[in-house]
Design a protein around this motif. Sequence first.
Motif: not given
Length: 430
Positions: A224-228, A233-235, A240-246
């Motif tokens: 889910g974190y890799d699928d736009p 768009a903002r999220g 991407q900017k914050a590098g969120l993965v979990a």
Amino acid sequence: MSHDLRLSIAAELERTRARTEALTDAVDEADLVRQHSPLMSPLVWDLAHIGNQEELWLVRDVGGRDPVRQDIDELYDAFKHARSDRPALPLLDPAQARAYVAQVRDKALDVLDRVRLTGRPLLDDGFAFGMILQHEQQHAETMLATHQLRTGAPVLHAPPPPAAAVPVTGEVFVPGGRFTMGTSTEAWALDNERPAHDVHVPGFFIDAAPVTNGRYLEFVDAGGYDDPRWWSARGWAYRQKAGLVAPLHWISQASGWSRDVFGRIEELDPEQPVVHVCWFEAEAFAAWAGKRLPTEAEWEKAARFDPATGRSRRFPWGDEAPGPDHANLGQRHLSPAPAGAYPRGASPLGVHQLIGDVWEWTSSGFEAYPGFGAFPYREYSEVFLGGDYRVLRGGSFGTDAAACRGTFRNWDHPIRRQIFSGFRLARDAG
């Protein structure tokens, strides 16, 4: 009545200060003055700020007394200095801050003994004192969040939350129609909770419990974190900017996911509500799950509406104040409780854990109610209205009962996740 009210206020002030002292005494002076995250103030700033607000409102305004430390007003004005800049200010050191808040408290209690608790909106039913103790409890929760961000050996201790007492799964239908949102009668309700007004809400379904770690892990494992596709768009730009993965404080290990809980690395409990997710993460999960976040009005109707009487309750379970069997509040535990841990706190429709455990993101921006009037100062809520904020409801395990009720409104930027934030989902009935 006035005597009983004074005793009750004094007891609440004492109880609240005991929590503040426990949070600040738990660490050494180096930790008190250190900034553990640019998102948070040093703990010693929160401590003196608590005292300064008490001095401004209870000692100077209500009591009409001479200032204790007028020279520090600007240092502890939350609007004058961003949190990231506060460590560079000439702040009171820990000993000075403790002495200051103690001196202010002595004067505030003297004011409480002498002032009439009526005849002025700020004093009716002890509102000014209620406002100040709620302010201190809100900063206690902020300091608790700072403790979660600090590094080093654990310093906070509490028993684990209770286990699930009943199974709670699926969703609940909330019938359409009007209900009373907000309040005009809650003595210590803050200005943004007022006034009470009728709102029509179409029928909808809402999850019986907040989204759990186990359910959220499915989103993580599904990419889910890799699928736009799932992100606005903002999220997606922020992800991407914050590098969120979990979620914040989740730790990926060979054996699976674990979580940093106030310095202790614990295996991820799949039944506990997910915590430390931002609004964008909640929004993306909802899209992935084929649902949406509830509006603020939907959340409050699910939490307060009693279909048997047609009235709005103070809390999901009724009008009585929260007890330890109703909700996970007041830092009694240091994490959310599993879904189904508080059956006595369920709403008449069968929605669980709407109060306590995790602040719940809603889809709504922070707006004024019809007939809103700023009181007693614009900076509490009015200056935030209409900004880039999303409303959170229900309180968390770190929220005190004095600062939480069915009408209480919290708000924050959609990127924030250092707060004890989670969510539940809703969907249209049609």
